[in-house]
Write an enzyme that holds these catalytic residues in place. Sequence first.
Site, mmCIF file in Angstrom:
data_model
loop_
_atom_site.group_PDB
_atom_site.id
_atom_site.type_symbol
_atom_site.label_atom_id
_atom_site.label_comp_id
_atom_site.label_asym_id
_atom_site.label_seq_id
_atom_site.Cartn_x
_atom_site.Cartn_y
_atom_site.Cartn_z
ATOM 1 N N GLU A 41 0.793 -1.223 0.000
ATOM 2 C CA GLU A 41 0.000 0.000 0.000
ATOM 3 C C GLU A 41 0.830 1.281 0.000
ATOM 4 O OE1 GLU A 41 -3.470 0.544 -0.001
ATOM 5 O OE2 GLU A 41 -3.570 -1.571 -0.578
ATOM 6 N N SER A 74 -45.687 -31.896 29.110
ATOM 7 C CA SER A 74 -45.522 -32.636 30.363
ATOM 8 C C SER A 74 -44.225 -32.312 31.088
ATOM 9 C CB SER A 74 -45.588 -34.141 30.089
ATOM 10 O OG SER A 74 -46.910 -34.532 29.810
#
Length: 669
Positions: free
Chosen positions: A80, A346
């Site tokens: 870069e 249940s």
Amino acid sequence: MIYWCVVLGIWGAIGVGGLVLYYGSRMPSATSWSVPVRPPNVKIIANDGTVLANRGMTGGEALSLEEMSPYIPQAVVAIEDRRFYSHFGVDPLGLARAMVTNLTTGRMVQGGSTLTQQLAKNMFLSPERTLERKVQEVLLAFWLEQNYTKDQILTMYLNRVFFGSNAYGVEAASRRYFNKSARDVNLGEAAMLAGLLKAPSRLSPARDPKAAEERAQLVLGAMREEGYISDSEIKTAMSQPPTKAKSFWSGAQYYAADMVMDQLPGMIGKIDQDLIVDTTLDLTLEKKAEETLAASLDADGEKLNVSQAALVSIDGTGAIRAIVGGRDYATSQFDRAVKAKRQPGSAFKPFVYAAALEIGRTPMSIRNDAPVRIGNWTPENYDQKYRGEVSLAEALANSLNTIAAQLVMEVGPQNVIKLAHRLGIESELQSNASIALGTSEVSLLELTSAYAPFMNGGFKATPHIIRRISKADGTVLYENTYDSPPRVLDPEIVSEMNQMMLGVIDHGTGKNARLKGWEAAGKSGTTQSFRDALFVGFTNNLTTGIWFGNDDGKSMKKVTGGGLPAKAWHDFMTAAHEGLSPSPIFGTTGIQPTFDSDPVSPESIENVISGGSIDEFPQAPVSDGQMANGQGLQPPADTADSGLVPPADVGETTGATRRTTLFDILTGG
């Protein structure tokens, strides 16, 4: 020519100076400039210190150059901004090179911005490409160079730049693409990260692995030219297989991270600084839980029309050790373990039985398994058979609906609700008779945590996942205080309940959950038309709840809580207890069964609840005669000629054969 070049140069300099002065005057005074504070990051870690996730706008914590892999800054500078350490914020040579390259190719292929300029743009300016923004970018780059060292500028850049896939900074990107810290990335991975900066979305290894790998090869070449790496190092890096990245953040631990982020504001208020959150999560158990549910759904999901599952596992203090909110976090981030509320079926019955024990009933109390009518509601057993006189222990083991309905009328729905809330159920529960069969909706997390008092001897187990919240400097902002829980059940009640729930797994509806060498207790649950199936159970080490179903509420193919959920519970708990020494559940050794001192006969239920009216207990929420809990909730066959119906009318009207019970033998009946 020389004269006119000088003249044009002077006028050009004046023009450039004028533009700089003009656009500079539109900016705030330089004395007020300051580097914006980096958005706070929340680092979430497991109980062994392993990072679960980083949350915040950046998605990762900030690292110094010394902390991150040295290959990362080298790769970024090489590709870069090669003259980063020699220019003064703007690189005239790099700018000239970029202009020549772009002119010769006829298109924009190379940028002339330095890392300092890119940082200035990212921190202070909008992304629009205008002359004003470019001039301001240059001025800010000069300012940064004057006030910060090169290493400080590079550190700020690497911790803020966008790497695609919602990852800002090298730590977030490294964890996103490689599932590791930026401290640990190798040369090839560092080259791939640096290569992303040109076009983060297009070059993402999650989107186009081939393009990402090709770009990484260019970065490696640039690093070699700059002398950062040797020929042997580049050869090794290039021989490594291409990195495979998942298309999205995936893993069940992210459900836990979401849960943490939901709770943080209520504990410390606004998050305005970096935080470290220590959790109770065991990452090993978390992975086992995720693998168990995935294996169950992969093996039987399509065949049984089951698409989703959830799991919660906590210890005796309520600390969450594992939580899975769905089949795949990448596909759906909705947490079905915490945010979804469904009928427990249940699996709610232990609270009914515990409430009955509190008013003097015992596991050996006898009740008549026969047709029961409460108002216009007639609950039936799953197999639509009746067993005559049975003990409460046998009734719970076989999940007999008629007995649960009788007990809720003896105790009173409000007292059942009070006990459930006392143990940890937080959702609103409807005060009606059908609560016996779990028709009020709860979350899997609260249901599981309400079972924990059975495991720990009767103490409240408040579910929690956050253990400590600290600042980056170690200052503790919050630490949980769940080490002195209140008692919510008498130890004798706990002992009797645990003996009964052992029977559920030993010879009842939960046989598929049996653990080799370990005592385990629990209860299954199934809701209307097999829409939901659950199993919640515990050893002396962990309490775990598992749910299977579909998000749209569609029925499964006869999946009951004692089937797929119990099998998955067995698989997870077997893996979770590897290497541990078996030990009994609280109160299950050296205890002899007891009988009622003044038992209530099956025929006198109406007397127990006399004074109540039919309207006190609304009809159960049933549609089209469907079965709740996989067991029929059907209106009486003929109510027109029956006259007044007592709140609970029990009798053997189907001709069921009465069986000889232990009670008969002991009492001579």
